[in-house]
Design a protein around this motif. Structure first.
Motif, PDB file in Angstrom:
ATOM      1  N   GLY A  66      -1.660  53.689  31.301  1.00 44.95           N
ATOM      2  CA  GLY A  66      -2.969  54.288  31.552  1.00 44.95           C
ATOM      3  C   GLY A  66      -4.086  53.260  31.582  1.00 44.95           C
ATOM      4  N   ILE A  67      -4.032  52.303  30.661  1.00 45.41           N
ATOM      5  CA  ILE A  67      -5.046  51.232  30.643  1.00 45.41           C
ATOM      6  C   ILE A  67      -4.971  50.408  31.919  1.00 45.41           C
ATOM      7  N   TRP A  68      -3.752  50.050  32.335  1.00 42.60           N
ATOM      8  CA  TRP A  68      -3.588  49.278  33.566  1.00 42.60           C
ATOM      9  C   TRP A  68      -4.072  50.068  34.785  1.00 42.60           C
ATOM     10  N   LEU A  69      -3.740  51.359  34.847  1.00 47.89           N
ATOM     11  CA  LEU A  69      -4.190  52.182  35.980  1.00 47.89           C
ATOM     12  C   LEU A  69      -5.715  52.314  35.981  1.00 47.89           C
ATOM     13  N   GLY A  70      -6.296  52.513  34.795  1.00 50.66           N
ATOM     14  CA  GLY A  70      -7.751  52.602  34.694  1.00 50.66           C
ATOM     15  C   GLY A  70      -8.430  51.307  35.116  1.00 50.66           C
ATOM     16  N   ALA A  71      -7.899  50.188  34.661  1.00 54.16           N
ATOM     17  CA  ALA A  71      -8.464  48.888  35.045  1.00 54.16           C
ATOM     18  C   ALA A  71      -8.321  48.666  36.546  1.00 54.16           C
ATOM     19  N   GLY A  72      -7.186  49.066  37.104  1.00 57.18           N
ATOM     20  CA  GLY A  72      -6.988  48.945  38.548  1.00 57.18           C
ATOM     21  C   GLY A  72      -7.963  49.811  39.331  1.00 57.18           C
ATOM     22  N   ALA A  73      -8.212  51.036  38.856  1.00 59.74           N
ATOM     23  CA  ALA A  73      -9.156  51.935  39.532  1.00 59.74           C
ATOM     24  C   ALA A  73     -10.573  51.371  39.478  1.00 59.74           C
ATOM     25  N   VAL A  74     -10.958  50.825  38.321  1.00 54.63           N
ATOM     26  CA  VAL A  74     -12.289  50.227  38.187  1.00 54.63           C
ATOM     27  C   VAL A  74     -12.416  49.017  39.113  1.00 54.63           C
ATOM     28  N   LEU A  75     -11.405  48.184  39.150  1.00 53.01           N
ATOM     29  CA  LEU A  75     -11.428  47.008  40.024  1.00 53.01           C
ATOM     30  C   LEU A  75     -11.487  47.426  41.489  1.00 53.01           C
ATOM     31  N   TRP A  76     -10.706  48.424  41.874  1.00 49.10           N
ATOM     32  CA  TRP A  76     -10.697  48.900  43.250  1.00 49.10           C
ATOM     33  C   TRP A  76     -12.069  49.443  43.634  1.00 49.10           C
ATOM     34  N   ALA A  77     -12.680  50.246  42.738  1.00 49.03           N
ATOM     35  CA  ALA A  77     -14.010  50.807  43.010  1.00 49.03           C
ATOM     36  C   ALA A  77     -15.062  49.701  43.112  1.00 49.03           C
ATOM     37  N   TRP A  78     -14.941  48.706  42.282  1.00 46.54           N
ATOM     38  CA  TRP A  78     -15.897  47.599  42.278  1.00 46.54           C
ATOM     39  C   TRP A  78     -15.795  46.756  43.547  1.00 46.54           C
ATOM     40  N   LEU A  79     -14.575  46.570  44.049  1.00 46.18           N
ATOM     41  CA  LEU A  79     -14.354  45.736  45.222  1.00 46.18           C
ATOM     42  C   LEU A  79     -14.667  46.464  46.537  1.00 46.18           C
ATOM     43  N   ARG A  80     -14.744  47.785  46.511  1.00 45.03           N
ATOM     44  CA  ARG A  80     -15.013  48.541  47.746  1.00 45.03           C
ATOM     45  C   ARG A  80     -16.361  48.334  48.277  1.00 45.03           C
TER      46      ARG A  80
END
Length: 127
Positions: A113-127
Motif C-alpha cells: 500500500g505504501i509503495w502504491l501510494g508513493a507511486g500514485a503521488v509520483l505519477w500525479a506529480w509528474l503529470r
C-alpha cells in the motif's frame, strides 16, 4: 570475535523483541496507543516485503539496520512493564520451540500500500 558475538546477541534481541511485540498486540491489557504502534512495527517487521528493497545499495539495509530497531525500541518502551514481561516470556518460549518468526500478511499489504501510494503521488506529480 567479541564484536561478532555482540552483533549476534543484538540481532537475537531485536528478533525476540519483534516477537514480543507480536504477543503484545494480542495481549488484552495493552493500551491502545502502544498496541497501535506495536501492530505497525510488527506488520512491518514480519512483512516478507521491505519498504526499501535490499538490492538498493546502502539504503536497502537502512530499514533493517536502523529504522526497524528504532521502531522496536520505541514500541517496547511504550509497553507497561508487566505486559512487557509477560510477552517476553511468551516470545522466549516461542523462539525456544524453534517456531521461527511469524509472518504477517497485513505487513505485506501495508508495504504494498505504501509503495502504491508513493507511486500514485509520483505519477500525479509528474503529470
Amino acid at each position: 570475535m567479541s564484536v561478532l558475538n555482540d552483533i549476534r546477541r543484538w540481532a537475537r534481541r531485536v528478533k525476540r523483541d519483534a516477537v514480543t511485540l507480536w504477543f503484545a498486540c494480542r495481549h488484552p491489557g495493552t493500551p491502545w496507543l502502544p498496541k497501535a504502534l506495536a501492530a505497525f512495527v510488527v506488520a512491518y517487521a514480519l512483512s516478507p516485503i521491505d519498504l526499501i528493497p535490499d538490492f538498493i545499495p546502502v539504503l536497502g539495509y537502512v530499514d533493517d539496520a536502523l529504522l526497524l530497531p528504532a521502531l522496536i525500541w520505541l514500541a517496547i518502551r511504550m509497553l507497561p512493564q508487566e505486559i512487557l514481561a509477560d510477552c517476553r516470556i511468551k516470545a522466549d518460549e516461542w523462539m525456544s520451540r524453534g517456531e521461527g518468526k511469524p509472518r504477517s500478511a497485513w505487513g505485506a499489504a501495508l508495504v504494498i500500500g505504501i509503495w502504491l501510494g508513493a507511486g500514485a503521488v509520483l505519477w500525479a506529480w509528474l503529470r
